[in-house]
Design a protein around this motif. Sequence first.
Motif, PDB file in Angstrom:
ATOM      1  N   ALA A 350       0.832  -1.203   0.000  1.00 39.96           N
ATOM      2  CA  ALA A 350       0.000   0.000   0.000  1.00 39.96           C
ATOM      3  C   ALA A 350       0.868   1.254   0.000  1.00 39.96           C
ATOM      4  N   GLU A 351       0.592   2.178  -0.911  1.00 43.23           N
ATOM      5  CA  GLU A 351       1.422   3.368  -1.093  1.00 43.23           C
ATOM      6  C   GLU A 351       0.988   4.548  -0.226  1.00 43.23           C
ATOM      7  N   ASP A 352      -0.047   4.358   0.580  1.00 41.62           N
ATOM      8  CA  ASP A 352      -0.573   5.471   1.379  1.00 41.62           C
ATOM      9  C   ASP A 352      -0.370   5.249   2.879  1.00 41.62           C
ATOM     10  N   ARG A 353       0.631   4.455   3.245  1.00 40.61           N
ATOM     11  CA  ARG A 353       0.854   4.087   4.642  1.00 40.61           C
ATOM     12  C   ARG A 353       2.150   4.696   5.180  1.00 40.61           C
ATOM     13  N   PHE A 354       2.230   4.752   6.495  1.00 45.22           N
ATOM     14  CA  PHE A 354       3.492   5.121   7.138  1.00 45.22           C
ATOM     15  C   PHE A 354       3.595   4.372   8.458  1.00 45.22           C
ATOM     16  N   ARG A 355       4.839   4.073   8.850  1.00 50.86           N
ATOM     17  CA  ARG A 355       5.045   3.386  10.118  1.00 50.86           C
ATOM     18  C   ARG A 355       5.210   4.395  11.235  1.00 50.86           C
ATOM     19  N   VAL A 356       4.487   4.146  12.316  1.00 48.94           N
ATOM     20  CA  VAL A 356       4.578   4.978  13.508  1.00 48.94           C
ATOM     21  C   VAL A 356       4.904   4.065  14.678  1.00 48.94           C
ATOM     22  N   GLY A 357       5.752   4.543  15.588  1.00 46.67           N
ATOM     23  CA  GLY A 357       6.143   3.755  16.747  1.00 46.67           C
ATOM     24  C   GLY A 357       5.514   4.286  18.022  1.00 46.67           C
ATOM     25  N   PHE A 358       5.329   3.396  18.997  1.00 49.90           N
ATOM     26  CA  PHE A 358       4.702   3.820  20.255  1.00 49.90           C
ATOM     27  C   PHE A 358       5.305   3.078  21.455  1.00 49.90           C
ATOM     28  N   GLY A 359       6.574   2.708  21.358  1.00 47.49           N
ATOM     29  CA  GLY A 359       7.206   1.965  22.436  1.00 47.49           C
ATOM     30  C   GLY A 359       8.051   2.794  23.378  1.00 47.49           C
ATOM     31  N   ARG A 360       8.233   4.079  23.069  1.00 49.85           N
ATOM     32  CA  ARG A 360       9.117   4.910  23.889  1.00 49.85           C
ATOM     33  C   ARG A 360       8.315   5.938  24.690  1.00 49.85           C
ATOM     34  N   LYS A 361       8.931   6.392  25.763  1.00 49.33           N
ATOM     35  CA  LYS A 361       8.251   7.354  26.632  1.00 49.33           C
ATOM     36  C   LYS A 361       8.239   8.753  26.001  1.00 49.33           C
ATOM     37  N   ASN A 362       7.436   9.624  26.591  1.00 51.70           N
ATOM     38  CA  ASN A 362       7.305  11.029  26.162  1.00 51.70           C
ATOM     39  C   ASN A 362       6.744  11.157  24.749  1.00 51.70           C
ATOM     40  N   ILE A 363       5.888  10.224  24.366  1.00 50.70           N
ATOM     41  CA  ILE A 363       5.305  10.286  23.023  1.00 50.70           C
ATOM     42  C   ILE A 363       4.490  11.557  22.840  1.00 50.70           C
ATOM     43  N   GLU A 364       3.937  12.086  23.944  1.00 48.39           N
ATOM     44  CA  GLU A 364       3.078  13.264  23.834  1.00 48.39           C
ATOM     45  C   GLU A 364       3.842  14.485  23.333  1.00 48.39           C
ATOM     46  N   ILE A 365       5.150  14.532  23.560  1.00 47.31           N
ATOM     47  CA  ILE A 365       5.944  15.671  23.081  1.00 47.31           C
ATOM     48  C   ILE A 365       6.018  15.652  21.556  1.00 47.31           C
ATOM     49  N   GLY A 366       6.282  14.474  21.003  1.00 48.71           N
ATOM     50  CA  GLY A 366       6.303  14.340  19.552  1.00 48.71           C
ATOM     51  C   GLY A 366       4.935  14.561  18.934  1.00 48.71           C
ATOM     52  N   LEU A 367       3.907  14.059  19.601  1.00 47.31           N
ATOM     53  CA  LEU A 367       2.550  14.263  19.090  1.00 47.31           C
ATOM     54  C   LEU A 367       2.182  15.735  19.061  1.00 47.31           C
ATOM     55  N   GLU A 368       2.630  16.493  20.048  1.00 43.29           N
ATOM     56  CA  GLU A 368       2.318  17.921  20.065  1.00 43.29           C
ATOM     57  C   GLU A 368       3.030  18.652  18.922  1.00 43.29           C
ATOM     58  N   ALA A 369       4.271  18.298  18.649  1.00 39.06           N
ATOM     59  CA  ALA A 369       4.984  18.908  17.520  1.00 39.06           C
ATOM     60  C   ALA A 369       4.291  18.555  16.210  1.00 39.06           C
ATOM     61  N   TRP A 370       3.838  17.332  16.102  1.00 42.05           N
ATOM     62  CA  TRP A 370       3.107  16.855  14.923  1.00 42.05           C
ATOM     63  C   TRP A 370       1.795  17.642  14.794  1.00 42.05           C
ATOM     64  N   ARG A 371       1.084  17.785  15.902  1.00 40.79           N
ATOM     65  CA  ARG A 371      -0.191  18.500  15.917  1.00 40.79           C
ATOM     66  C   ARG A 371      -0.013  19.960  15.498  1.00 40.79           C
ATOM     67  N   GLN A 372       0.994  20.605  16.048  1.00 41.48           N
ATOM     68  CA  GLN A 372       1.226  22.014  15.723  1.00 41.48           C
ATOM     69  C   GLN A 372       1.552  22.194  14.243  1.00 41.48           C
ATOM     70  N   HIS A 373       2.283  21.242  13.675  1.00 42.41           N
ATOM     71  CA  HIS A 373       2.594  21.304  12.246  1.00 42.41           C
ATOM     72  C   HIS A 373       1.313  21.219  11.421  1.00 42.41           C
ATOM     73  N   LEU A 374       0.431  20.290  11.784  1.00 40.53           N
ATOM     74  CA  LEU A 374      -0.812  20.129  11.031  1.00 40.53           C
ATOM     75  C   LEU A 374      -1.687  21.367  11.144  1.00 40.53           C
ATOM     76  N   ARG A 375      -1.757  21.936  12.335  1.00 46.02           N
ATOM     77  CA  ARG A 375      -2.589  23.136  12.527  1.00 46.02           C
ATOM     78  C   ARG A 375      -2.026  24.333  11.763  1.00 46.02           C
ATOM     79  N   ALA A 376      -0.708  24.476  11.800  1.00 49.74           N
ATOM     80  CA  ALA A 376      -0.087  25.578  11.061  1.00 49.74           C
ATOM     81  C   ALA A 376      -0.301  25.400   9.567  1.00 49.74           C
ATOM     82  N   ASP A 377      -0.186  24.179   9.100  1.00 47.22           N
ATOM     83  CA  ASP A 377      -0.378  23.905   7.676  1.00 47.22           C
ATOM     84  C   ASP A 377      -1.821  24.184   7.276  1.00 47.22           C
TER      85      ASP A 377
END
Length: 384
Positions: A350-377
């Motif tokens: 499938a050409e519309d997929r991406f791998r995301v990981g969830f085994g490490r701590k502080n995932i919320e920090i990365g999610l917030e950076a991701w969220r801010q990028h989407l909102r700014a875009d």
Amino acid sequence: MTTLPDFRLETHFSRWEFKARHHMTASDSETIGMGELLALADDADREAWDKLTLGYTETYGAPALRAAIASTYQGLSAEDILCFAGAEEGLYCAMLALLGPQDHAIVTVPNYQSMETLPVTIAASVTGVPLRPENNWRLDIADVRAALKPNTRLIAVNFPNNPTGSIADQQTFKALAELCAERGIHLFSDEVYRGLERDPALRLSQAAELFERGISLNVMSKAYGLPGLRIGWIACRDHALIERMEKMKHYLSICNSRPSEVLATIALKAREQLLTRNRALCASNLEKLGAFFAEFPALYEWREPDGGCVGFARYLGADGVETHCRRLVEEAGVLLLPSSLFVSDLLPVAEDRFRVGFGRKNIEIGLEAWRQHLRADSAIKRSA
């Protein structure tokens, strides 16, 4: 054996893994410090650590380590274990030892690239068996049967799967082992995420436990969260195969790191504590990841994987997943792996997929950076 192609995923990691601010596609569990690991040691292993000398160790692996590994399998002993410098060395040796230029192999798709690339460069032919998103990426035994040839020597699988996190159901995996036993085929089972199942009922038996030609690959890196030890192993009751792989190791690492062997022995004896900790972290992170994707239903389609610490999310945006992942890492420092890094020469992925990981701590920090990028875009697009 022909020249191996570039390892797409590892080449991408060479560029971004230690440069991106938010590694949101890591395939391992959160690690621990030396002091925390040593605190888990019993008296004998603490003494072994304190008296450690930095000489060579046995090619097969230190006896204490092999015994600790064997204890994680039902019905196996230390003689059924061969240690390697990580899982990749074990996979490499196994494929060379199992396959020749007249043989046929079957591998699941999508997969970790080397599980496909090595058979393709060694064997006469290789057939891919699809893990389909419409079937929750589960293996269909009918596809395996249809792929069989008279010269099939190897079937290679990976459950929980990388990148999808899928696990074959119990009946299917049992049928697969029985099929291999009936036809004298080796079953190579990459089990590096075993122990991180969302539901314990999904946990499969290990291939080496099921029949003589079952081969179990495992490592301290993924479920245990100790990749820096570089300790992997293969468990198998086919001792002729073990001997062939041991001779190949003479041309590679020769032996493992002695300090790492002692530390891995300590970790394996405390494995339930480590795995319980990592399962809890994955469960907590999955809740946060699911809530994040629910905020953006027009952009993402997400199904929680069966196990492991990675999943294969679908991107719905018009710009396409490749552009999306490139912009995220370049503009927001958020690293994801687009499906182009998991393409196969055997079957479409499938050409519309991406791998995301969830085994490490502080995932919320990365999610917030991701969220801010989407909102700014989104704000930029509204103002255009």
